[in-house]
Design a protein around this motif. Structure first.
Motif, mmCIF file in Angstrom:
data_model
loop_
_atom_site.group_PDB
_atom_site.id
_atom_site.type_symbol
_atom_site.label_atom_id
_atom_site.label_comp_id
_atom_site.label_asym_id
_atom_site.label_seq_id
_atom_site.Cartn_x
_atom_site.Cartn_y
_atom_site.Cartn_z
ATOM 1 N N HIS A 228 94.482 85.258 94.464
ATOM 2 C CA HIS A 228 93.745 86.467 94.104
ATOM 3 C C HIS A 228 93.580 87.359 95.329
ATOM 4 O O HIS A 228 93.257 86.882 96.419
ATOM 5 C CB HIS A 228 92.360 86.116 93.553
ATOM 6 N N THR A 229 93.773 88.647 95.144
ATOM 7 C CA THR A 229 93.535 89.593 96.226
ATOM 8 C C THR A 229 92.036 89.707 96.495
ATOM 9 O O THR A 229 91.203 89.253 95.697
ATOM 10 C CB THR A 229 94.082 90.982 95.865
ATOM 11 N N VAL A 230 91.716 90.354 97.588
ATOM 12 C CA VAL A 230 90.314 90.581 97.925
ATOM 13 C C VAL A 230 89.618 91.360 96.807
ATOM 14 O O VAL A 230 88.491 91.033 96.408
ATOM 15 C CB VAL A 230 90.209 91.336 99.264
ATOM 16 N N TYR A 231 90.285 92.381 96.280
ATOM 17 C CA TYR A 231 89.678 93.172 95.203
ATOM 18 C C TYR A 231 89.349 92.293 94.000
ATOM 19 O O TYR A 231 88.243 92.346 93.454
ATOM 20 C CB TYR A 231 90.617 94.304 94.782
ATOM 21 N N GLU A 232 90.303 91.450 93.604
ATOM 22 C CA GLU A 232 90.089 90.586 92.438
ATOM 23 C C GLU A 232 88.975 89.576 92.686
ATOM 24 O O GLU A 232 88.183 89.276 91.787
ATOM 25 C CB GLU A 232 91.396 89.856 92.105
ATOM 26 N N ALA A 233 88.899 89.057 93.931
ATOM 27 C CA ALA A 233 87.861 88.077 94.252
ATOM 28 C C ALA A 233 86.465 88.686 94.142
ATOM 29 O O ALA A 233 85.538 88.057 93.617
ATOM 30 C CB ALA A 233 88.085 87.521 95.664
ATOM 31 N N VAL A 234 86.320 89.913 94.628
ATOM 32 C CA VAL A 234 85.006 90.558 94.600
ATOM 33 C C VAL A 234 84.674 91.058 93.193
ATOM 34 O O VAL A 234 83.520 90.989 92.748
ATOM 35 C CB VAL A 234 84.956 91.716 95.622
ATOM 36 N N ALA A 235 85.689 91.530 92.475
ATOM 37 C CA ALA A 235 85.452 92.068 91.132
ATOM 38 C C ALA A 235 85.218 90.978 90.098
ATOM 39 O O ALA A 235 84.730 91.275 88.988
ATOM 40 C CB ALA A 235 86.632 92.936 90.702
ATOM 41 N N GLU A 236 85.533 89.733 90.410
ATOM 42 C CA GLU A 236 85.445 88.657 89.422
ATOM 43 C C GLU A 236 84.049 88.538 88.817
ATOM 44 O O GLU A 236 83.891 88.384 87.599
ATOM 45 C CB GLU A 236 85.858 87.333 90.054
ATOM 46 N N GLY A 237 83.010 88.620 89.639
ATOM 47 C CA GLY A 237 81.647 88.510 89.127
ATOM 48 C C GLY A 237 81.310 89.618 88.152
ATOM 49 O O GLY A 237 80.645 89.388 87.130
ATOM 50 N N LEU A 238 81.763 90.839 88.449
ATOM 51 C CA LEU A 238 81.518 91.953 87.541
ATOM 52 C C LEU A 238 82.167 91.702 86.180
ATOM 53 O O LEU A 238 81.575 91.974 85.127
ATOM 54 C CB LEU A 238 82.075 93.250 88.145
ATOM 55 N N ARG A 239 83.382 91.164 86.220
ATOM 56 C CA ARG A 239 84.114 90.934 84.970
ATOM 57 C C ARG A 239 83.483 89.795 84.171
ATOM 58 O O ARG A 239 83.412 89.864 82.935
ATOM 59 C CB ARG A 239 85.579 90.643 85.299
ATOM 60 N N ILE A 240 83.020 88.755 84.862
ATOM 61 C CA ILE A 240 82.363 87.649 84.166
ATOM 62 C C ILE A 240 81.112 88.139 83.438
ATOM 63 O O ILE A 240 80.823 87.721 82.314
ATOM 64 C CB ILE A 240 82.009 86.522 85.158
ATOM 65 N N HIS A 241 80.394 89.058 84.071
ATOM 66 C CA HIS A 241 79.139 89.551 83.496
ATOM 67 C C HIS A 241 79.343 90.793 82.637
ATOM 68 O O HIS A 241 78.364 91.406 82.184
ATOM 69 C CB HIS A 241 78.126 89.827 84.607
ATOM 70 N N GLY A 242 80.607 91.180 82.432
ATOM 71 C CA GLY A 242 80.891 92.302 81.542
ATOM 72 C C GLY A 242 80.425 93.637 82.063
ATOM 73 O O GLY A 242 80.087 94.534 81.282
ATOM 74 N N PRO B 22 65.614 79.837 82.577
ATOM 75 C CA PRO B 22 66.012 79.629 81.179
ATOM 76 C C PRO B 22 66.938 78.425 81.067
ATOM 77 O O PRO B 22 67.585 78.017 82.039
ATOM 78 C CB PRO B 22 66.752 80.925 80.832
ATOM 79 N N THR B 23 66.999 77.853 79.897
ATOM 80 C CA THR B 23 67.840 76.676 79.671
ATOM 81 C C THR B 23 69.151 77.018 78.989
ATOM 82 O O THR B 23 70.137 76.303 79.145
ATOM 83 C CB THR B 23 67.091 75.633 78.819
ATOM 84 N N GLY B 24 69.209 78.091 78.224
ATOM 85 C CA GLY B 24 70.434 78.461 77.526
ATOM 86 C C GLY B 24 71.430 79.127 78.447
ATOM 87 O O GLY B 24 71.077 79.691 79.498
ATOM 88 N N SER B 25 72.711 79.100 78.093
ATOM 89 C CA SER B 25 73.771 79.652 78.935
ATOM 90 C C SER B 25 73.620 81.158 79.107
ATOM 91 O O SER B 25 73.881 81.699 80.189
ATOM 92 C CB SER B 25 75.143 79.321 78.345
ATOM 93 N N ALA B 26 73.192 81.873 78.058
ATOM 94 C CA ALA B 26 73.031 83.320 78.160
ATOM 95 C C ALA B 26 71.925 83.675 79.154
ATOM 96 O O ALA B 26 72.078 84.583 79.982
ATOM 97 C CB ALA B 26 72.724 83.911 76.785
ATOM 98 N N GLY B 27 70.802 82.964 79.078
ATOM 99 C CA GLY B 27 69.710 83.221 80.007
ATOM 100 C C GLY B 27 70.081 82.895 81.432
ATOM 101 O O GLY B 27 69.732 83.623 82.371
ATOM 102 N N LEU B 28 70.802 81.779 81.637
ATOM 103 C CA LEU B 28 71.230 81.402 82.980
ATOM 104 C C LEU B 28 72.219 82.412 83.553
ATOM 105 O O LEU B 28 72.199 82.698 84.750
ATOM 106 C CB LEU B 28 71.861 80.010 82.958
ATOM 107 N N ARG B 29 73.094 82.954 82.716
ATOM 108 C CA ARG B 29 74.046 83.955 83.198
ATOM 109 C C ARG B 29 73.299 85.173 83.725
ATOM 110 O O ARG B 29 73.636 85.712 84.784
ATOM 111 C CB ARG B 29 75.003 84.346 82.078
ATOM 112 N N GLU B 30 72.276 85.601 83.011
ATOM 113 C CA GLU B 30 71.488 86.743 83.476
ATOM 114 C C GLU B 30 70.745 86.402 84.766
ATOM 115 O O GLU B 30 70.657 87.225 85.683
ATOM 116 C CB GLU B 30 70.495 87.161 82.384
ATOM 117 N N TYR B 31 70.234 85.183 84.857
ATOM 118 C CA TYR B 31 69.522 84.741 86.058
ATOM 119 C C TYR B 31 70.444 84.746 87.278
ATOM 120 O O TYR B 31 70.036 85.152 88.373
ATOM 121 C CB TYR B 31 68.959 83.329 85.823
#
Length: 532
Positions: free
Chosen positions: A375-389, A347-356
């Motif tokens: 950032h602690t280890v927990y925060e580093a690993v959890a960051e992706g989850l938080r970015i993707h809601g 996808p070309t849009g930011s929303a589609g790329l985020r899902e990809y």
């Protein structure tokens, strides 16, 4: 004849934070010597004491270090030298090629200024200083006009050559080279090793080379000393130590950097070919240089990664492999062609790329640079989850990802900062950060380039286990053909933006068709390819 360098029962202890604490013994009772024109390789994994021992030669250790025994440079004990005497011998009698040329050079000074600095400090600027700098650049096979360049304008191999030119500037009798080929591709690595071997032969320099890679040391050095937990556990001719190691640790080091074609180091039988999961179809990528010229970094490349498959993308620095990987991640738009995931164009849009990007995750080369030091280890690993809601069971997902990356028990690592982890643990945290989103594809950019021998094997075994347990497909970007032989099902070879050869590992690495593939294989260090 008196050796240029002698270690006599040398021990190095780092004092603890409290005056009453016993401290930590980094080197224990080491005795070695090195004469004019001799080459000695010092091998061992991170933390074994090899760099501490070498840095004791010029007293470059922190003030918390206590040196016992004798460290003799041209017969004089450096422990007893005044600061003025030390200043006189540094660069002039003995010099150091520091590990990581990209960090060792001053980014705001030209190459010529940095090479000239030790010459000025020691009053060796007789005649035209610029001409002397040009001579030193010529010795390391760099053109004189590079003197006006800044470090960021040079490749990794060129920066390493500049470090060697600085080390030779005051014509020392001893050169200490600390991991001089780390993270360099096999072609540049071979050039650097050949250069150092030639300089030793022509100038009679004594060379002490430090590395965790026995194959590199066997090419460059006449003798090898293997260190383990601060002690020299094996010492002898390089060919003998490499091919017939006696100590268990020497055997582990020798097997950590496998010989291409040796069936003992083939860790996978190869996955059955399946449908393409991630593919580049006739992908081209252009860049515009500062002069306005168009540079084609990737030229019409077709490359596919199948389901449950590991593909190694190999080639020397500048071949276009990282640019291709960034394009397949959607971080770089192709000039021509298309990238498809599961048969569908990106996808070309930011929303589609985020899902990809939940499906295709990146593991970066340098785990230290990839992790936020605050950032602690927990925060580093959890960051992706938080970015993707993804808020559902965050703690459980982070725990599962850390344990999948073999950081167990996970809770033990939650509160740790990156600087409290080993290099291998940091790389596992980076992998866990990718796994937490449960992707279907990993793109791993030089995942073991900065790791020592033992940890390297552990990370490669982890990638293979993840393939089995999670049906994970992986594109591994590397200049290391031994790594490709270890774990890949297929190999794709890039050269100057073109994909010049692709096929099963056994076919490409044992029966190469393209001249460039043959050149890569010829550059891989081996005991037979001795230069010193």
């Amino acid at each position: 004849m008196t050796p240029i360098l002698q270690f006599r029962d040398v021990s190095v202890t780092y004092r603890g934070a409290q005056e009453t604490s016993p401290g930590t013994a980094a080197v224990c009772g080491v005795s070695l010597s090195l004469g004019e024109g001799e080459t000695l390789g010092l091998a061992g994994e991170s933390g074994c004491g090899k760099t501490t021992l070498a840095m004791s030669v010029l007293r470059l250790l922190p003030s918390s270090a206590r040196i016992d025994g004798e460290v003799l440079l041209d017969g004089q004990d450096v422990r007893e030298m005044t600061f003025g005497q030390l200043r006189a011998v540094r660069w002039a009698s003995a010099s150091v090629v520091f590990q990581g040329a990209m960090h060792a050079l001053n980014p705001v000074r030209t190459i010529g200024e940095q090479i000239a600095e030790p010459i000025k400090l020691h009053g060796r600027a007789n005649g035209d200083l610029r001409m002397r700098v040009a001579e030193l650049l010529a010795q390391v096979e760099l053109p004189a006009e590079r003197a006006d360049a800044y470090p960021h304008e040079l490749s990794g191999g060129q920066k390493q050559r500049v470090m060697i030119a600085m080390a030779l500037a005051c014509e020392p009798r001893l050169v200490i080279a600390d991991e001089p080929t780390t993270a360099l591709d096999v072609v540049v690595q071979a050039q650097i090793l050949d250069l150092m071997g030639r300089l030793v032969a022509e100038r009679g320099i004594a060379l002490l080379m430090i590395s965790h890679d026995l194959s590199v040391l066997s090419v460059s050095c006449e003798r090898l000393a293997v260190m383990y937990q601060g002690q020299v556990v094996e010492h002898g001719p390089s060919g003998q130590v490499m091919t017939e190691p006696q100590h268990a640790h020497s055997q582990a080091l020798a097997s950590a950097f496998p010989t291409v074609g040796d069936p003992r180091f083939r860790l996978t039988e190869g996955a059955p070919s399946g449908p393409a999961l991630l593919s580049a179809e006739a992908v081209s990528v252009d860049f515009t240089s500062r002069s306005g010229q168009t540079v084609r970094a990737v030229r019409g490349v077709d490359l596919a990664v199948g389901e449950n498959e590991i593909v190694a993308l190999v080639g020397q620095s500048g071949s276009g492999k990282t640019t291709l990987a960034r394009t397949m991640l959607g971080l770089q738009q192709p000039t021509g062609g298309a990238v498809r995931f599961d048969g569908v164009p990106l996808p070309t849009g930011s929303a589609g790329l985020r899902e990809y990007r939940k499906q295709v995750q990146l593991v970066l080369q340098d785990p230290t640079g990839a992790l936020n030091p605050r950032h602690t280890v927990y925060e580093a690993v959890a960051e992706g989850l938080r970015i993707h809601g993804i808020a559902d069971d965050e703690r459980g997902r982070v725990t599962a990802a850390l344990e999948a990356a073999e950081l167990r028990p996970a809770e033990k690592f939650f509160g740790r900062l990156p600087q409290e982890l080993s290099g291998g643990q940091r790389q596992r945290v980076v992998i866990a950060g990718a796994l937490v989103l449960e992707p279907r594809v990993l793109i791993a950019d030089e995942p073991v380039a900065s790791l020592d021998a033992t940890v390297r094997g552990e990370i490669l075994a982890l990638l293979l286990r993840l393939r089995v347990e999670r049906d994970l497909s992986t594109l591994v970007i590397t200049h290391d053909l031994g790594l490709a032989w270890n774990i890949a099902d297929r190999v794709a070879v890039m050269y100057q933006g073109d994909l010049v050869e692709v096929g099963p590992v056994e076919q490409v690495l044992l029966d190469p068709k393209h001249d460039y593939t043959k050149a890569l294989l010829a550059a891989v260090p081996s005991v037979e390819r001795r230069v010193a």
